[in-house]
Motif scaffolding. Structure first.
Motif, PDB file in Angstrom:
ATOM      1  N   THR A   1      -7.483  -4.429  57.642  1.00  0.00           N
ATOM      2  CA  THR A   1      -6.618  -5.832  56.718  1.00  0.00           C
ATOM      3  C   THR A   1      -5.734  -5.439  56.461  1.00  0.00           C
ATOM      4  O   THR A   1      -4.426  -5.923  56.581  1.00  0.00           O
ATOM      5  CB  THR A   1      -7.556  -6.330  56.326  1.00  0.00           C
ATOM      6  OG1 THR A   1      -8.552  -6.572  56.889  1.00  0.00           O
ATOM      7  CG2 THR A   1      -7.066  -7.840  56.235  1.00  0.00           C
ATOM      8  N   ILE A   2      -5.413  -4.905  55.985  1.00  0.00           N
ATOM      9  CA  ILE A   2      -4.542  -3.938  54.295  1.00  0.00           C
ATOM     10  C   ILE A   2      -3.530  -3.637  55.221  1.00  0.00           C
ATOM     11  O   ILE A   2      -1.742  -4.487  55.285  1.00  0.00           O
ATOM     12  CB  ILE A   2      -4.608  -3.585  53.548  1.00  0.00           C
ATOM     13  CG1 ILE A   2      -6.003  -4.434  52.265  1.00  0.00           C
ATOM     14  CG2 ILE A   2      -3.698  -2.816  53.096  1.00  0.00           C
ATOM     15  CD1 ILE A   2      -6.307  -3.710  51.404  1.00  0.00           C
ATOM     16  N   LEU A   3      -3.534  -2.441  56.530  1.00  0.00           N
ATOM     17  CA  LEU A   3      -3.051  -2.036  56.831  1.00  0.00           C
ATOM     18  C   LEU A   3      -2.029  -3.072  57.891  1.00  0.00           C
ATOM     19  O   LEU A   3      -1.506  -2.778  58.705  1.00  0.00           O
ATOM     20  CB  LEU A   3      -3.221  -0.622  57.514  1.00  0.00           C
ATOM     21  CG  LEU A   3      -2.785   0.490  56.575  1.00  0.00           C
ATOM     22  CD1 LEU A   3      -3.884   0.817  55.284  1.00  0.00           C
ATOM     23  CD2 LEU A   3      -3.612   1.685  56.846  1.00  0.00           C
ATOM     24  N   GLY A   4      -3.268  -3.673  58.619  1.00  0.00           N
ATOM     25  CA  GLY A   4      -2.349  -4.584  59.800  1.00  0.00           C
ATOM     26  C   GLY A   4      -1.429  -5.179  59.616  1.00  0.00           C
ATOM     27  O   GLY A   4      -1.056  -6.212  60.150  1.00  0.00           O
ATOM     28  N   ILE A   5      -1.295  -6.008  57.858  1.00  0.00           N
ATOM     29  CA  ILE A   5      -0.549  -7.117  57.833  1.00  0.00           C
ATOM     30  C   ILE A   5       0.646  -6.131  57.424  1.00  0.00           C
ATOM     31  O   ILE A   5       1.787  -6.566  56.865  1.00  0.00           O
ATOM     32  CB  ILE A   5      -0.784  -8.014  56.674  1.00  0.00           C
ATOM     33  CG1 ILE A   5      -0.914  -7.598  55.682  1.00  0.00           C
ATOM     34  CG2 ILE A   5      -2.639  -8.382  58.091  1.00  0.00           C
ATOM     35  CD1 ILE A   5      -1.972  -8.493  54.295  1.00  0.00           C
ATOM     36  N   TYR A   6       1.171  -4.959  57.173  1.00  0.00           N
ATOM     37  CA  TYR A   6       1.582  -4.054  56.424  1.00  0.00           C
ATOM     38  C   TYR A   6       2.334  -3.453  57.500  1.00  0.00           C
ATOM     39  O   TYR A   6       3.311  -2.686  57.952  1.00  0.00           O
ATOM     40  CB  TYR A   6       1.841  -3.560  55.307  1.00  0.00           C
ATOM     41  CG  TYR A   6       1.264  -4.650  53.870  1.00  0.00           C
ATOM     42  CD1 TYR A   6       2.771  -5.678  53.513  1.00  0.00           C
ATOM     43  CD2 TYR A   6       0.097  -5.065  53.393  1.00  0.00           C
ATOM     44  CE1 TYR A   6       2.656  -6.041  52.165  1.00  0.00           C
ATOM     45  CE2 TYR A   6      -0.162  -5.882  52.134  1.00  0.00           C
ATOM     46  CZ  TYR A   6       1.208  -6.676  52.162  1.00  0.00           C
ATOM     47  OH  TYR A   6       1.250  -7.440  50.848  1.00  0.00           O
ATOM     48  N   TRP A   7       1.709  -2.735  57.904  1.00  0.00           N
ATOM     49  CA  TRP A   7       2.009  -2.217  59.350  1.00  0.00           C
ATOM     50  C   TRP A   7       1.667  -1.590  60.370  1.00  0.00           C
ATOM     51  O   TRP A   7       0.708  -1.987  61.267  1.00  0.00           O
ATOM     52  CB  TRP A   7       1.382   0.051  59.602  1.00  0.00           C
ATOM     53  CG  TRP A   7       1.537   1.025  60.308  1.00  0.00           C
ATOM     54  CD1 TRP A   7       2.903   1.484  60.084  1.00  0.00           C
ATOM     55  CD2 TRP A   7       1.095   1.611  60.362  1.00  0.00           C
ATOM     56  NE1 TRP A   7       3.461   2.178  61.073  1.00  0.00           N
ATOM     57  CE2 TRP A   7       1.483   2.719  61.194  1.00  0.00           C
ATOM     58  CE3 TRP A   7      -0.737   2.193  60.483  1.00  0.00           C
ATOM     59  CZ2 TRP A   7       1.057   4.037  61.955  1.00  0.00           C
ATOM     60  CZ3 TRP A   7      -1.116   2.935  61.205  1.00  0.00           C
ATOM     61  CH2 TRP A   7      -0.137   3.864  61.946  1.00  0.00           C
ATOM     62  N   LYS A   8       2.997  -2.103  61.358  1.00  0.00           N
ATOM     63  CA  LYS A   8       2.970  -2.890  62.710  1.00  0.00           C
ATOM     64  C   LYS A   8       2.699  -1.469  63.865  1.00  0.00           C
ATOM     65  O   LYS A   8       1.990  -1.663  65.042  1.00  0.00           O
ATOM     66  CB  LYS A   8       4.341  -3.416  63.573  1.00  0.00           C
ATOM     67  CG  LYS A   8       5.298  -3.889  62.502  1.00  0.00           C
ATOM     68  CD  LYS A   8       6.595  -4.114  62.853  1.00  0.00           C
ATOM     69  CE  LYS A   8       7.441  -4.984  62.345  1.00  0.00           C
ATOM     70  NZ  LYS A   8       8.902  -5.244  62.043  1.00  0.00           N
ATOM     71  N   LYS A   9       2.255  -0.039  63.684  1.00  0.00           N
ATOM     72  CA  LYS A   9       1.414   0.679  64.851  1.00  0.00           C
ATOM     73  C   LYS A   9       0.394   0.597  64.646  1.00  0.00           C
ATOM     74  O   LYS A   9      -0.590   1.353  65.200  1.00  0.00           O
ATOM     75  CB  LYS A   9       2.259   1.864  64.641  1.00  0.00           C
ATOM     76  CG  LYS A   9       3.850   2.157  64.255  1.00  0.00           C
ATOM     77  CD  LYS A   9       4.201   3.542  64.709  1.00  0.00           C
ATOM     78  CE  LYS A   9       6.232   3.132  64.576  1.00  0.00           C
ATOM     79  NZ  LYS A   9       6.429   5.333  64.664  1.00  0.00           N
ATOM     80  N   ALA A  10      -0.685  -0.657  62.883  1.00  0.00           N
ATOM     81  CA  ALA A  10      -1.598  -0.155  63.713  1.00  0.00           C
ATOM     82  C   ALA A  10      -2.427   0.198  64.771  1.00  0.00           C
ATOM     83  O   ALA A  10      -1.988  -1.749  65.095  1.00  0.00           O
ATOM     84  CB  ALA A  10      -2.443  -0.697  62.394  1.00  0.00           C
ATOM     85  N   SER A  11      -3.525   0.102  65.500  1.00  0.00           N
ATOM     86  CA  SER A  11      -3.469  -0.271  66.422  1.00  0.00           C
ATOM     87  C   SER A  11      -5.254  -0.596  66.511  1.00  0.00           C
ATOM     88  O   SER A  11      -5.854  -0.522  66.216  1.00  0.00           O
ATOM     89  CB  SER A  11      -3.385   0.479  67.635  1.00  0.00           C
ATOM     90  OG  SER A  11      -4.522   1.658  67.166  1.00  0.00           O
ATOM     91  N   ARG A  12      -5.544  -1.267  68.324  1.00  0.00           N
ATOM     92  CA  ARG A  12      -6.812  -1.606  67.666  1.00  0.00           C
ATOM     93  C   ARG A  12      -7.150  -0.776  67.772  1.00  0.00           C
ATOM     94  O   ARG A  12      -8.878  -0.574  67.839  1.00  0.00           O
ATOM     95  CB  ARG A  12      -7.176  -3.138  68.904  1.00  0.00           C
ATOM     96  CG  ARG A  12      -6.742  -2.022  70.122  1.00  0.00           C
ATOM     97  CD  ARG A  12      -7.399  -2.897  71.753  1.00  0.00           C
ATOM     98  NE  ARG A  12      -6.081  -4.216  72.020  1.00  0.00           N
ATOM     99  CZ  ARG A  12      -6.485  -4.789  72.785  1.00  0.00           C
ATOM    100  NH1 ARG A  12      -7.440  -5.692  73.363  1.00  0.00           N
ATOM    101  NH2 ARG A  12      -5.450  -6.431  72.866  1.00  0.00           N
ATOM    102  N   GLN A  13      -7.348   0.151  68.443  1.00  0.00           N
ATOM    103  CA  GLN A  13      -8.775   1.288  68.880  1.00  0.00           C
ATOM    104  C   GLN A  13      -8.439   1.986  67.407  1.00  0.00           C
ATOM    105  O   GLN A  13      -9.710   2.378  67.168  1.00  0.00           O
ATOM    106  CB  GLN A  13      -7.720   2.287  69.335  1.00  0.00           C
ATOM    107  CG  GLN A  13      -7.250   2.104  70.894  1.00  0.00           C
ATOM    108  CD  GLN A  13      -5.947   0.940  71.419  1.00  0.00           C
ATOM    109  OE1 GLN A  13      -5.748   1.225  70.728  1.00  0.00           O
ATOM    110  NE2 GLN A  13      -5.962   1.443  72.709  1.00  0.00           N
ATOM    111  N   GLY A  14      -7.557   1.613  66.638  1.00  0.00           N
ATOM    112  CA  GLY A  14      -7.544   2.504  65.485  1.00  0.00           C
ATOM    113  C   GLY A  14      -8.103   1.913  64.345  1.00  0.00           C
ATOM    114  O   GLY A  14      -9.211   2.125  63.868  1.00  0.00           O
ATOM    115  N   ALA A  15      -7.977   0.778  64.637  1.00  0.00           N
ATOM    116  CA  ALA A  15      -8.853  -0.280  63.594  1.00  0.00           C
ATOM    117  C   ALA A  15     -10.053   0.123  63.831  1.00  0.00           C
ATOM    118  O   ALA A  15     -11.128  -0.092  63.130  1.00  0.00           O
ATOM    119  CB  ALA A  15      -8.165  -1.732  63.652  1.00  0.00           C
ATOM    120  N   LEU A  16     -11.043  -0.059  65.165  1.00  0.00           N
ATOM    121  CA  LEU A  16     -11.966  -0.408  65.710  1.00  0.00           C
ATOM    122  C   LEU A  16     -12.980   0.932  65.213  1.00  0.00           C
ATOM    123  O   LEU A  16     -13.383   1.366  64.941  1.00  0.00           O
ATOM    124  CB  LEU A  16     -12.189  -0.498  67.085  1.00  0.00           C
ATOM    125  CG  LEU A  16     -14.032  -0.555  67.984  1.00  0.00           C
ATOM    126  CD1 LEU A  16     -13.895  -1.964  67.018  1.00  0.00           C
ATOM    127  CD2 LEU A  16     -13.452  -0.770  69.441  1.00  0.00           C
TER     128      LEU A  16
END
Length: 856
Positions: free
Chosen positions: A423-438
């Motif tokens: 969540t935190i990286l997702g709203i501040y880092w555009k390169k955070a990917s769905r594969q990385g989050a999962l």
């Protein structure tokens, strides 16, 4: 009181809460919201303070000492220092109609159903024991105040009646509306009231024990020999620090807290005041934790009473029935508030991210049921509320004597904290990917579950134990660390598709796109308008469907008579559906009625740039419109003044024949001056508009700036003498005969404007204006400096604005403020620059730079 009396009073208490909720909903129907204010918002955030706070903190004092403070300092500092982060989450949730934490994370990562499902199952895994924990607190406090023993068969246990009543309360007030994104006014209002009740109850018992029983701690010698374990002896500062960080990052990702903090907030501005009201609440509810813990241990430890019940046990020990009754309902409020909101949040997540997606993927389900999807989804949520409450009750009955409040709470915190990195990286880092989050969420959850639960099955995890850390801190350290590493590493090596990139921009740059979200969201494909209507009708009915579609069409200049819907209409329909069934299910519904095409990254970047440019243009137009309104007001005033003067003097001369020749001459001279003033103003306005439109012809030829200064000075020698102002010209630093390419008369006009401006702002008899001419390798420069009143630096960017007049209480002469705007435009037409250096009380210096004429 007897067992059944307390049971029925507890049910009556829920009935009072129901009436309060009904009243709040009625006020909302009258457009008088009771929850859209900072106080109620901050009190609803206090749902974080569950039975763990009310009972558990006091129970841990003599075993863990001040370590309990980490649970409260973390969230407190989040609200004080990171309320901007919360505001960003609120804005994102509002734009995308997000209703729970699972929807939030899955929407960020391309509305990936796997992420939504994973977050939902993990929340359920963490939430059931936590709900059981609250039911345990209710049951044990009920048994203590009634001095009864729980029945072995649950249906003969009076506390089971409270469980049934609480379940019915949630069913009635919870999923009453199809649209989860609508505010639950009644529910939030009752949560806020319960926060007040539990705070007052805790303060009441704290004050009673501290000052009524002991008249201050000096009069309690039997308590002085009890010392609290220090942080050093309780795992050290590293252990305390990890728990402090854990509680801070887990705070907002608890389903119940996310719901009240992000989904149910009225206005974003409420966050500012809540950022200090909530910390104040946290301070007050912890004010008497230490004295109550010490007193409870000293007086009740030998009785074998569970330390979690010291808060209620103390008034019973001192035979204060009224206070015991108040404390019981304070604890009941703390526990029931958590159960109500947590159950609602998790049931919504299960419906949106588990059951509805499964049903929508079944062949024929959507086409057979699209007219009743709203009622189906509502019934699913009701069923899930009953199932979650049953699971929580079973957990409470099966583990009643095995665990304490704090251990269950901290375990849930570690599990829920796995949502934080994505969540935190997702709203501040555009390169955070769905594969990385999962990957991060699954790895973090697996590690935390293994380290926390394998030891209960006899499997040792000592090889991964950091010396000095307790099991919770150890699990938090390893799980969050590897969660972050997996998220970062997988995001770096994986590739985003166009839809994922679109979502990343909309989340990270939400404040740039929030006002133009329809033009920032990409959808390409074909969807029949008829199918969109039918999909919406199943949730909001035909009349509301037509109203919503007409609003969207009107706002975006769209037609509702076409066969296929515009992409903006499809995007907005999906957004509306997300409020009912979540982003994952909304995407499946749109997919069922349309054929969507893949979108490339270049298209995403191009569209987002267009959207950003459009938003910037709209903002500039709004600014210009406001400036023009201000300009018209100023010019109207300037025109009215000479006209009024001319009219009044003319009327005097017409109406009074006995005016002396001297007075008549003076009146006529004033009329001429005012006419000249009016003429200058009109000419300035015309010049400015012509310059802006590019309709002024410039007679460009090689000229000497020294000659320009001499021409301008001819007009000001007499004016300077009249105002007792000294004007000095210094051209000694211009040592060559190089010239500039320019319009002689236009540059004379610039210098006249600057000198006129300077004379207005210097003091007569003391005024000094200096004109300096010098050059460098590429430009000929000129300074016009005065020793007048100066200009505040905060106005430097506005002084040259086209329609801006900077207010200064020390100015002697009003002006329309057009002279400097015209001067700046003329200098820019000569490819030069003009800027100001000034401060209040230290004069002003205008610096002009004009490019030297290029030689052949």
């Amino acid at each position: 009181m007897g067992v059944w009396e307390i049971a029925f009073l507890s049910i009556a208490y829920l009935g009072i809460l129901f009436l309060l909720a009904f009243w709040a909903e009625k006020k909302k129907a009258q457009n008088k919201s009771l929850i859209n204010n900072p106080l109620i918002y901050a009190l609803s955030l206090a749902i974080y303070c569950s039975a763990w706070t009310f009972y558990g903190s006091v129970g841990q004092i003599t075993s863990n000492g001040l370590s309990f403070l980490s649970v409260y300092l973390g969230p407190t500092l989040v609200m004080i220092l990171a309320w901007g982060f919360v505001r960003k989450m609120v804005r994102i949730a509002k734009i995308h109609n997000i209703t729970n934490i699972a929807d939030f994370i899955s929407t960020r990562y391309g509305k990936d159903s796997r992420i939504g499902l994973g977050v939902t199952l993990i929340s359920l895994f963490a939430g059931i024991p936590y709900i059981g924990l609250q039911l345990k607190a209710i049951g044990q406090s009920f048994d203590l105040i009634t001095q009864s023993t729980p029945s072995a068969t649950f249906y003969q246990d009076p506390s089971f009646l409270l469980f049934i009543s609480l379940t019915l309360f949630i069913l009635v007030l919870g999923p009453r509306k199809f649209d989860s994104s609508e505010k639950h006014e009644g529910m939030i209002f009752t949560i806020a009231m319960e926060s007040i009740i539990k705070l007052l109850a805790f303060l009441a018992v704290g004050i009673y024990i501290s000052y009524q029983i002991y008249q201050g701690w000096e009069a309690a010698p039997q308590l002085k020999n009890i010392s609290l374990p220090s942080i050093e002896t309780n795992g050290g500062y590293g252990n305390w620090f990890i728990q402090f960080i854990l509680c801070g990052i887990a705070f907002l990702f608890l389903p119940r807290v996310f719901h009240v903090a992000v989904v149910e907030i009225g206005e974003e501005e409420n966050l500012k005041q809540a950022s200090w009201i909530f910390p104040l609440y946290m301070l007050l509810i912890n004010l008497f934790v230490i004295p109550l813990g010490i007193a409870g241990y000293a007086l009740l430890h030998s009785s074998g009473l569970n330390s979690d019940l010291y808060v209620l046990g103390l008034p019973i020990y001192f035979h204060s029935k009224l206070l015991a009754f108040i404390v019981y309902f304070g604890g009941f409020s703390a526990a029931s508030g958590m159960v109500i909101m947590e159950t609602m949040a998790i049931s919504s997540m299960i419906s949106n991210n588990l059951i509805m997606p499964l049903l929508l993927r079944q062949k024929g389900f959507f086409s057979d049921n699209q007219n009743q999807l709203g009622s189906i989804n509502q019934n699913i949520r009701r069923s899930m509320i009953v199932a979650i409450m049953l699971l929580g009750y079973v957990h409470y009955r099966e583990t009643e004597s095995l665990v304490n409040l704090v251990s269950v709470g901290m375990t849930s915190f570690v599990i829920v904290a796995q949502f934080a990195p994505a969540t935190i990286l997702g709203i501040y880092w555009k390169k955070a990917s769905r594969q990385g989050a999962l990957a991060g969420i699954l790895i973090g959850f697996s590690i935390s579950a293994a380290l926390l639960f394998l030891p209960t099955f006899g499997i040792s995890t000592d090889a991964f134990r950091i010396e000095g850390l307790n099991p919770v801190s150890n699990a938090a350290y390893w799980s969050i660390t590897f969660n972050l590493l997996a998220l970062y590493a997988v995001s770096i090596i994986s590739k985003q598709n166009g839809k994922d990139a679109n979502q990343s921009y909309l989340f990270v740059d939400v404040f740039e796109y929030s006002k133009n979200i329809e033009n920032s969201t990409i959808w390409r494909g074909k969807a029949r308008l008829r199918d969109l209507r039918q999909a919406l009708t199943g949730f909001i009915g035909k009349i509301n469907t037509e109203q919503r579609l007409k609003q969207i069409a009107k706002a975006n200049n769209l037609s509702l008579s076409e066969t296929y819907a515009d992409p903006i209409l499809v995007t907005q329909t999906e957004k509306i559906l997300a409020g009912f069934v979540g982003s994952t299910s909304a995407r499946l519904i749109i997919a069922a009625i349309s054929k969507e095409e893949q979108i490339g990254m270049s298209e995403v970047i191009h569209l987002l740039q267009k959207s950003r440019d459009l938003q910037a243009s709209n903002a500039e137009l709004v600014k210009i419109d406001a400036q023009k309104n201000e300009f018209l007001t100023t010019v109207t005033h300037e025109i009215r003044s000479p006209i009024t003067s001319i009219r009044s003097l003319s009327e005097i001369m017409v109406d009074h024949d006995d005016i002396s020749p001297e007075e008549r001459k003076a009146f006529l001279e004033t009329i001429i001056q005012e006419s000249d003033r009016l003429s200058r103003l009109v000419n300035q306005v015309l010049d400015l508009e012509k310059l802006a439109a590019g309709k002024v012809n410039f007679d460009m030829r090689p000229i000497d700036l020294g000659a320009v200064i001499e021409k301008a000075m001819l007009n000001f020698t007499a004016i300077a003498q009249q105002n007792q102002v000294d004007i000095q010209v210094d051209v000694s630093q211009k040592r060559t005969h190089r010239q500039i390419e320019g319009d002689f008369e236009k540059l004379v006009q610039v210098i006249i404007n600057l000198l006129s401006n300077a004379i207005k702002n210097v003091e007569p008899s003391k005024g000094l204006i200096q004109i300096r001419l010098y050059e460098n390798a590429t430009h000929i420069c000129m300074d016009v400096e005065d020793n007048g009143i100066g200009i505040d630096p905060k106005f430097h960017d506005q002084i040259f604005e086209k329609f801006k007049q900077v207010d200064n209480p020390n100015r002697k002469i009003d002006s329309s403020g057009l002279g400097l705007s015209i001067s700046k435009k003329i200098i820019e037409m000569h490819q030069g620059t003009i800027h100001l250096e000034s401060s209040l009380g230290h004069g002003a210096k205008f610096i002009l730079k004009l490019p030297i004429q290029k030689t052949a």
